[in-house]
Design a protein around this motif. Structure first.
Motif, short mmCIF file in Angstrom:
data_model
loop_
_atom_site.label_atom_id
_atom_site.label_comp_id
_atom_site.label_asym_id
_atom_site.label_seq_id
_atom_site.Cartn_x
_atom_site.Cartn_y
_atom_site.Cartn_z
N ALA A 158 0.84 -1.21 0.00
CA ALA A 158 0.00 0.00 0.00
C ALA A 158 0.87 1.26 0.00
O ALA A 158 0.60 2.21 -0.74
CB ALA A 158 -0.94 -0.01 1.20
N HIS A 159 1.90 1.25 0.85
CA HIS A 159 2.83 2.39 0.84
C HIS A 159 3.47 2.55 -0.54
O HIS A 159 3.54 3.65 -1.09
CB HIS A 159 3.93 2.17 1.88
CG HIS A 159 3.47 2.19 3.30
ND1 HIS A 159 2.42 2.96 3.75
CD2 HIS A 159 3.95 1.52 4.39
CE1 HIS A 159 2.27 2.79 5.05
NE2 HIS A 159 3.18 1.92 5.46
N LEU A 160 3.94 1.44 -1.08
CA LEU A 160 4.63 1.47 -2.37
C LEU A 160 3.71 1.97 -3.47
O LEU A 160 4.11 2.76 -4.34
CB LEU A 160 5.15 0.07 -2.68
CG LEU A 160 6.11 -0.08 -3.86
CD1 LEU A 160 7.40 0.68 -3.59
CD2 LEU A 160 6.42 -1.57 -4.10
N GLY A 161 2.46 1.52 -3.45
CA GLY A 161 1.51 1.95 -4.47
C GLY A 161 1.27 3.45 -4.45
O GLY A 161 1.24 4.10 -5.51
N ALA A 162 1.11 4.01 -3.25
CA ALA A 162 0.90 5.46 -3.15
C ALA A 162 2.11 6.22 -3.68
O ALA A 162 1.98 7.24 -4.38
CB ALA A 162 0.62 5.84 -1.70
N LEU A 163 3.31 5.72 -3.39
CA LEU A 163 4.52 6.39 -3.87
C LEU A 163 4.64 6.31 -5.39
O LEU A 163 5.08 7.26 -6.05
CB LEU A 163 5.74 5.77 -3.21
CG LEU A 163 5.82 5.92 -1.68
CD1 LEU A 163 7.02 5.17 -1.14
CD2 LEU A 163 5.88 7.39 -1.29
N ARG A 164 4.26 5.19 -5.96
CA ARG A 164 4.35 5.04 -7.41
C ARG A 164 3.40 5.97 -8.15
O ARG A 164 3.67 6.36 -9.29
CB ARG A 164 4.08 3.58 -7.81
CG ARG A 164 5.26 2.67 -7.52
CD ARG A 164 4.97 1.23 -7.88
NE ARG A 164 6.16 0.41 -7.67
CZ ARG A 164 6.16 -0.91 -7.69
NH1 ARG A 164 5.03 -1.57 -7.93
NH2 ARG A 164 7.28 -1.58 -7.49
N VAL A 165 2.29 6.29 -7.54
CA VAL A 165 1.37 7.24 -8.16
C VAL A 165 2.07 8.57 -8.42
O VAL A 165 1.88 9.20 -9.47
CB VAL A 165 0.13 7.44 -7.27
CG1 VAL A 165 -0.67 8.66 -7.71
CG2 VAL A 165 -0.76 6.19 -7.30
N PHE A 166 2.92 8.98 -7.48
CA PHE A 166 3.56 10.30 -7.59
C PHE A 166 4.91 10.24 -8.31
O PHE A 166 5.40 11.27 -8.80
CB PHE A 166 3.75 10.91 -6.20
CG PHE A 166 2.47 11.19 -5.48
CD1 PHE A 166 1.65 12.24 -5.88
CD2 PHE A 166 2.06 10.41 -4.42
CE1 PHE A 166 0.46 12.51 -5.23
CE2 PHE A 166 0.88 10.67 -3.75
CZ PHE A 166 0.07 11.72 -4.16
N GLY A 167 5.54 9.07 -8.35
CA GLY A 167 6.85 8.99 -8.99
C GLY A 167 7.86 9.87 -8.29
O GLY A 167 8.00 9.84 -7.06
N ASP A 168 8.56 10.68 -9.06
CA ASP A 168 9.55 11.60 -8.49
C ASP A 168 8.96 12.95 -8.13
O ASP A 168 9.70 13.87 -7.76
CB ASP A 168 10.72 11.78 -9.46
CG ASP A 168 11.55 10.52 -9.59
OD1 ASP A 168 11.62 9.76 -8.61
OD2 ASP A 168 12.13 10.30 -10.68
N ASP A 169 7.65 13.10 -8.24
CA ASP A 169 6.97 14.35 -7.92
C ASP A 169 6.19 14.20 -6.62
O ASP A 169 4.99 14.45 -6.54
CB ASP A 169 6.04 14.74 -9.06
CG ASP A 169 5.52 16.16 -8.92
OD1 ASP A 169 6.18 16.97 -8.22
OD2 ASP A 169 4.44 16.46 -9.47
N LEU A 170 6.90 13.76 -5.58
CA LEU A 170 6.25 13.53 -4.29
C LEU A 170 5.74 14.84 -3.69
O LEU A 170 6.42 15.87 -3.76
CB LEU A 170 7.23 12.89 -3.31
CG LEU A 170 7.60 11.42 -3.50
CD1 LEU A 170 8.67 11.02 -2.48
CD2 LEU A 170 6.37 10.54 -3.34
N PRO A 171 4.57 14.81 -3.04
CA PRO A 171 4.09 16.01 -2.37
C PRO A 171 4.71 16.22 -1.00
O PRO A 171 4.61 17.30 -0.42
CB PRO A 171 2.58 15.76 -2.25
CG PRO A 171 2.46 14.28 -2.21
CD PRO A 171 3.57 13.74 -3.06
N VAL A 172 5.34 15.18 -0.44
CA VAL A 172 5.98 15.23 0.87
C VAL A 172 7.30 14.50 0.79
O VAL A 172 7.55 13.75 -0.15
CB VAL A 172 5.08 14.56 1.96
CG1 VAL A 172 3.78 15.34 2.16
CG2 VAL A 172 4.80 13.10 1.60
#
Length: 453
Positions: free
Chosen positions: A133-147
């Motif tokens: 679940a953590h990994l999936g949320a991070l993949r949505v943003f790629g290198d454009d993380l909001p945090v």
């Protein structure tokens, strides 16, 4: 501040990452990372390495496999977000429970198998789905993380997290964060999300009662000399009153959220047979979440088959005491010992040994991070707001996080549902709920990116 995407835009992105995410989850599940089995220590190490490789593939700037005090390997990784953005620590664990008898499983326990919308395997939910679940949320943003994100994936949660305090001390600065998301709990029901805000603590103790130096003939000495098993039985009987409430004086109890737990669901989920009556007083959720509970989980005494006609000289029982949020293990141990000593009959000799303890947790679920979480969950579940849920079980390491990082907002979430069967045979992940969990965490990170660090 980040440019907020709409829920529909993020949902589309989540849909795009799910196929690969499921493959990665299945690959993790195939690794037999049973931390309680010394023979599979290499598998636990292999699991940590596989998790670390997943984070390296996502472009994390630092990825390390660490351990402390001889404990199992954990993974700490960091990926920077925008300057000035909050730092979010995402926790899960990669070790799993023993699978026990394979004959009790409907499919091989380490071969993920889908049936009727669930993915069955040991660790498919608890807690490799938390990692996914953590990994999936991070993949949505790629290198454009909001945090900014720090990953902390533990390797010995299923054996008590003994080295966790040392890990937190040793890596405190690397783990310091504004928000901590612990993905090791569950939701109220399918289609009804939850945030876990309280957990009971745990005291386990072994008590041995002795009345004789050795076994003696029951005909020659019965009626005069008490046997240890009868003495122990009287102690056990004293632990509850006639209503079934715990009779140990001085233990804390508290109120619970006003949540309905229907009788039909309660009986189905508990596995209680039709004629069994519930014990205790108060609401159902008070008895399950915010009042003490006590069970005898083991007995050492002669077996019925082959038992000789002698008085038993010594008998032993394991007491499992769940303590309510607001109580302490120090108080619970003292009160339990006092009660057992006061109810020991006929001058029997007592040995009282504390096996292990874990503190209860009460989380202050207020503030901007919790507001963001409730908003994210409500959107992910199509308008259904999350329940503030208690858990009758114990996750002692949450108290360790609260103590180590008192300024952080700690959110306890998870992928489990009432039929997950974590720790049992046929553990299963509800795949539709897993998708909602990934979306909820994606929405949460997006919302947290708009909070001031």
């Amino acid at each position: 501040m980040t440019n907020r995407l709409t829920t529909d835009e993020l949902r589309t992105k989540v849909d795009g990452v799910l196929p690969r995410l499921r493959k990665d989850l299945e690959d993790l599940v195939r690794i037999e990372s049973v931390s309680a089995d010394p023979a599979r220590a290499a598998e636990v190490q292999r699991s940590a390495e596989a998790v670390a490789d997943l984070f390296r593939a996502e472009g994390f700037q630092t990825v390390d496999i660490v351990s402390a005090e001889g404990g199992a390997p954990a993974v700490i990784a960091h990926k920077a977000g925008p300057e000035g953005a909050p730092t979010v620590l995402l926790y899960a664990h990669h070790d799993v429970q023993p699978e026990n008898d394979h004959a009790d499983w409907d499919s091989p326990p380490f071969e993920p198998t889908e049936r009727d919308g669930r993915l069955y395997a040991r660790g498919a939910a608890d807690d490799k789905a938390g990692i996914a679940a953590h990994l999936g949320a991070l993949r949505v943003f790629g290198d454009d993380l909001p945090v900014s994100v720090t990953m902390f994936i533990e390797g010995e949660e299923e054996v008590g997290s003994d080295s966790l305090p040392a890990l937190l001390r040793e890596h405190q600065e690397r783990l310091r964060s504004d928000v901590i998301v612990i993905a090791d709990s569950g939701n109220w029901d399918i289609g009804e999300p939850a945030l876990t805000t309280s957990l009971r603590g745990l005291v386990r103790a072994d008590i041995e009662v002795r009345t004789l130096t050795h076994a003696v003939h029951s005909g020659m000495w019965g009626g005069l000399v008490p046997d240890a098993l009868i003495a122990l039985s009287r102690v056990i009987a004293s632990l509850h009153d006639d209503a079934g409430d715990v009779a140990v004086a001085g233990l804390h109890s508290g109120p619970a959220a006003d949540v309905d737990y229907p009788e039909e669901r309660l009986r189905a989920e508990s596995g209680a047979i039709p004629g069994v009556q519930w014990i205790g007083s108060g609401s159902v959720v008070e008895r399950l979440w915010t009042k003490p509970a006590l069970s005898i989980t083991g007995l050492d005494a002669p077996k019925v088959e082959g038992a000789s006609n002698t008085l038993v000289p010594a008998a032993r029982a394991k007491i499992s005491l769940r303590i309510a949020p607001g109580d302490t293990t120090e108080n619970a141990v003292a009160r339990l010992r006092e009660h057992v000593e006061a109810n020991l009959p006929w001058g029997a000799e007592l040995t009282f040994t504390v096996v292990d303890t874990g503190e209860a947790t009460q989380i202050d679920a207020t503030g901007p991070a919790y507001d963001a979480a409730r908003e994210a969950f409500t959107e992910a579940w199509d308008g259904t707001a999350p329940v503030d849920m208690g858990v009758g079980g114990s996750i002692p390491f949450i108290a360790e996080f609260l103590e180590a990082f008192p300024q952080a907002s700690v959110l306890v979430t998870g992928v489990e549902d009432p039929d997950t069967r974590a720790h049992g045979a046929n553990e299963g992940l509800h795949l539709a709920e897993f998708e909602r969990v990934v979306l909820a965490e994606t929405l949460l990170l997006d919302r947290l990116g708009n909070l001031e660090a």
